[in-house]
Design a protein around this motif. Structure first.
Motif, mmCIF file in Angstrom:
data_model
loop_
_atom_site.group_PDB
_atom_site.id
_atom_site.type_symbol
_atom_site.label_atom_id
_atom_site.label_comp_id
_atom_site.label_asym_id
_atom_site.label_seq_id
_atom_site.Cartn_x
_atom_site.Cartn_y
_atom_site.Cartn_z
ATOM 1 N N ILE A 224 -29.601 -13.020 22.748
ATOM 2 C CA ILE A 224 -30.693 -13.975 22.586
ATOM 3 C C ILE A 224 -30.350 -15.035 21.544
ATOM 4 O O ILE A 224 -30.756 -16.196 21.666
ATOM 5 C CB ILE A 224 -32.002 -13.244 22.245
ATOM 6 N N ALA A 225 -29.572 -14.667 20.520
ATOM 7 C CA ALA A 225 -29.142 -15.658 19.535
ATOM 8 C C ALA A 225 -28.311 -16.757 20.217
ATOM 9 O O ALA A 225 -28.520 -17.956 19.977
ATOM 10 C CB ALA A 225 -28.334 -14.993 18.427
ATOM 11 N N LEU A 226 -27.397 -16.365 21.081
ATOM 12 C CA LEU A 226 -26.578 -17.342 21.785
ATOM 13 C C LEU A 226 -27.417 -18.161 22.771
ATOM 14 O O LEU A 226 -27.267 -19.378 22.872
ATOM 15 C CB LEU A 226 -25.431 -16.640 22.514
ATOM 16 N N ALA A 227 -28.292 -17.477 23.499
ATOM 17 C CA ALA A 227 -29.145 -18.190 24.453
ATOM 18 C C ALA A 227 -30.016 -19.217 23.742
ATOM 19 O O ALA A 227 -30.164 -20.355 24.207
ATOM 20 C CB ALA A 227 -30.010 -17.200 25.230
ATOM 21 N N ALA A 228 -30.601 -18.822 22.624
ATOM 22 C CA ALA A 228 -31.458 -19.745 21.874
ATOM 23 C C ALA A 228 -30.655 -20.913 21.322
ATOM 24 O O ALA A 228 -31.099 -22.071 21.364
ATOM 25 C CB ALA A 228 -32.160 -18.997 20.740
ATOM 26 N N TYR A 229 -29.465 -20.631 20.816
ATOM 27 C CA TYR A 229 -28.632 -21.692 20.241
ATOM 28 C C TYR A 229 -28.338 -22.761 21.280
ATOM 29 O O TYR A 229 -28.540 -23.962 21.035
ATOM 30 C CB TYR A 229 -27.342 -21.075 19.710
ATOM 31 N N PHE A 230 -27.867 -22.349 22.445
ATOM 32 C CA PHE A 230 -27.469 -23.331 23.450
ATOM 33 C C PHE A 230 -28.664 -23.953 24.156
ATOM 34 O O PHE A 230 -28.608 -25.102 24.595
ATOM 35 C CB PHE A 230 -26.495 -22.705 24.444
ATOM 36 N N SER A 231 -29.753 -23.215 24.254
ATOM 37 C CA SER A 231 -30.973 -23.772 24.828
ATOM 38 C C SER A 231 -31.524 -24.887 23.938
ATOM 39 O O SER A 231 -31.833 -25.987 24.405
ATOM 40 C CB SER A 231 -32.022 -22.676 25.004
ATOM 41 N N LEU A 232 -31.620 -24.621 22.651
ATOM 42 C CA LEU A 232 -32.211 -25.600 21.739
ATOM 43 C C LEU A 232 -31.292 -26.784 21.500
ATOM 44 O O LEU A 232 -31.760 -27.902 21.240
ATOM 45 C CB LEU A 232 -32.565 -24.917 20.416
ATOM 46 N N ARG A 233 -29.986 -26.591 21.599
ATOM 47 C CA ARG A 233 -29.055 -27.710 21.425
ATOM 48 C C ARG A 233 -29.204 -28.746 22.534
ATOM 49 O O ARG A 233 -28.867 -29.916 22.358
ATOM 50 C CB ARG A 233 -27.613 -27.205 21.377
ATOM 51 N N GLN A 234 -29.705 -28.300 23.666
ATOM 52 C CA GLN A 234 -29.892 -29.246 24.759
ATOM 53 C C GLN A 234 -31.134 -30.114 24.559
ATOM 54 O O GLN A 234 -31.325 -31.106 25.269
ATOM 55 C CB GLN A 234 -29.975 -28.501 26.096
ATOM 56 N N ALA A 235 -31.980 -29.722 23.584
ATOM 57 C CA ALA A 235 -33.136 -30.530 23.200
ATOM 58 C C ALA A 235 -33.938 -30.985 24.413
ATOM 59 O O ALA A 235 -34.242 -32.166 24.578
ATOM 60 C CB ALA A 235 -32.684 -31.748 22.382
ATOM 61 N N GLU A 236 -34.269 -30.009 25.266
ATOM 62 C CA GLU A 236 -35.040 -30.404 26.436
ATOM 63 C C GLU A 236 -36.438 -30.847 26.031
ATOM 64 O O GLU A 236 -36.975 -30.404 25.033
ATOM 65 C CB GLU A 236 -35.147 -29.255 27.448
ATOM 66 N N ARG A 237 -36.998 -31.706 26.847
ATOM 67 C CA ARG A 237 -38.376 -32.141 26.661
ATOM 68 C C ARG A 237 -39.176 -31.722 27.887
ATOM 69 O O ARG A 237 -38.695 -31.857 29.011
ATOM 70 C CB ARG A 237 -38.451 -33.655 26.493
ATOM 71 N N PRO A 238 -40.418 -31.251 27.719
ATOM 72 C CA PRO A 238 -41.209 -30.873 28.884
ATOM 73 C C PRO A 238 -41.371 -32.053 29.828
ATOM 74 O O PRO A 238 -41.746 -33.146 29.407
ATOM 75 C CB PRO A 238 -42.559 -30.464 28.281
ATOM 76 N N PRO A 239 -41.019 -31.868 31.122
ATOM 77 C CA PRO A 239 -41.141 -32.988 32.058
ATOM 78 C C PRO A 239 -42.592 -33.342 32.327
ATOM 79 O O PRO A 239 -43.468 -32.492 32.283
ATOM 80 C CB PRO A 239 -40.462 -32.448 33.329
ATOM 81 N N ALA A 240 -42.832 -34.613 32.584
ATOM 82 C CA ALA A 240 -44.184 -35.025 32.973
ATOM 83 C C ALA A 240 -44.489 -34.489 34.355
ATOM 84 O O ALA A 240 -43.660 -34.564 35.260
ATOM 85 C CB ALA A 240 -44.272 -36.550 32.970
ATOM 86 N N ALA A 241 -45.662 -33.899 34.519
ATOM 87 C CA ALA A 241 -46.040 -33.306 35.810
ATOM 88 C C ALA A 241 -46.406 -34.400 36.795
ATOM 89 O O ALA A 241 -47.282 -35.206 36.532
ATOM 90 C CB ALA A 241 -47.210 -32.346 35.618
ATOM 91 N N PRO A 242 -45.710 -34.439 37.957
ATOM 92 C CA PRO A 242 -46.084 -35.422 38.973
ATOM 93 C C PRO A 242 -47.409 -35.044 39.623
ATOM 94 O O PRO A 242 -47.842 -33.914 39.558
ATOM 95 C CB PRO A 242 -44.926 -35.332 39.980
ATOM 96 N N ALA A 243 -48.040 -36.025 40.241
ATOM 97 C CA ALA A 243 -49.301 -35.745 40.921
ATOM 98 C C ALA A 243 -49.054 -34.846 42.124
ATOM 99 O O ALA A 243 -48.058 -35.004 42.828
ATOM 100 C CB ALA A 243 -49.928 -37.054 41.392
ATOM 101 N N PRO A 244 -49.899 -33.825 42.354
ATOM 102 C CA PRO A 244 -49.721 -32.948 43.509
ATOM 103 C C PRO A 244 -49.711 -33.734 44.808
ATOM 104 O O PRO A 244 -50.439 -34.721 44.964
ATOM 105 C CB PRO A 244 -50.930 -32.021 43.424
ATOM 106 N N ASN A 245 -48.874 -33.291 45.728
ATOM 107 C CA ASN A 245 -48.797 -33.909 47.046
ATOM 108 C C ASN A 245 -49.796 -33.253 47.959
ATOM 109 O O ASN A 245 -49.468 -32.370 48.753
ATOM 110 C CB ASN A 245 -47.358 -33.766 47.586
#
Length: 248
Positions: A224-245
């Motif tokens: 989990i230490a490795l997973a967290a390190y590489f996950s957070l380094r990618q600095a993802e941002r929550p995507p904006a939710a598109p309108a439902p089709n």
């Protein structure tokens, strides 16, 4: 909406049935009624809105009325190859890896393995992935592979981007891990570590040995230490939710 529920065959305009634990929870615990809306996900990246059309004891029938592609995945995949610990620690590892966005988990067979990941174990861990995905909002299920011998995997992983081996004799992770722009595969050995022969096989296949600090970490902590390190380094941002089709 009444929580999130997994149905691998849900699609726009289709009627689906939730039975078993999912149907029981929705019908008995959440007490949904006809006309209520429920959030479904198919495990392949789609999130769907479904309307309850029928409620019976332990089963709920729904009609999917809207869907959207909504990714909460990491921009670049992170794979964990792990010699699994025993008992409930396996569940904890899989749950947290799912929450952190790990793309794939590969159970490793090693000379010092304390737990063998047979078919029943893999099936159980895949169910844990579903439950964790419901909680954390992922619409893409983390893959859980069948167990593989570690030396075989070390060679087979040569096309999986950068590969790091948790190793107390490796260089510090902060010095080695400067590659947030490509896929990463992390290998974590059992309690007692990889044998010298296993370590040599990894290094011969191009793995980068990294040290996670001066303290001895449990298998799941290192993973989990490795997973967290590489996950957070990618600095993802929550995507904006598109309108439902929604259908006309």
């Amino acid at each position: 909406m009444s929580g999130r529920y997994y149905h691998p065959e849900a699609s726009l305009g289709r009627r689906v049935l939730l039975a078993g634990d999912e149907g029981h929870h929705l019908a008995t615990v959440m007490r949904v009624r006809i006309g209520d809306e429920v959030c479904l996900f198919d495990g392949r990246g789609r999130e769907l809105v479904a309307r309850v059309t029928s409620v019976r004891k332990g089963t709920v029938e729904l009609e999917v009325v809207a869907e959207r592609e909504l990714s909460r995945e990491l921009p670049r995949p992170v794979t964990l190859a792990v010699a699994l610990p025993k008992g409930e620690r396996q569940k904890w590892l899989v749950e947290k890896a799912t929450e952190l966005g790990v793309h794939r988990l590969v159970p490793l067979r090693t000379e010092r393995s304390v737990a063998q990941a047979g078919a029943e174990t893999v099936a159980r861990l895949r169910r844990v992935v579903i439950e964790a995905s419901k909680q954390c909002g992922r619409n893409q299920l983390m893959e859980v592979d069948e167990a593989r011998p570690c030396t075989e995997f070390f060679q087979a992983a040569m096309g999986m981007g950068r590969r790091v081996l948790a190793d107390p004799h490796g260089r510090p992770l902060a010095e080695a891990a400067v590659f947030a722009s490509e896929p990463v595969c992390c290998a974590i050995g059992p309690e007692g570590g990889f044998t010298e022969a296993e370590r040599a096989a990894a290094l011969a296949s191009g793995w980068d040995a990294v040290c996670l600090g001066a303290r001895i970490l449990r298998v799941e902590t290192a993973a989990i230490a490795l997973a967290a390190y590489f996950s957070l380094r990618q600095a993802e941002r929550p995507p904006a939710a598109p309108a439902p089709n929604a259908p006309p």
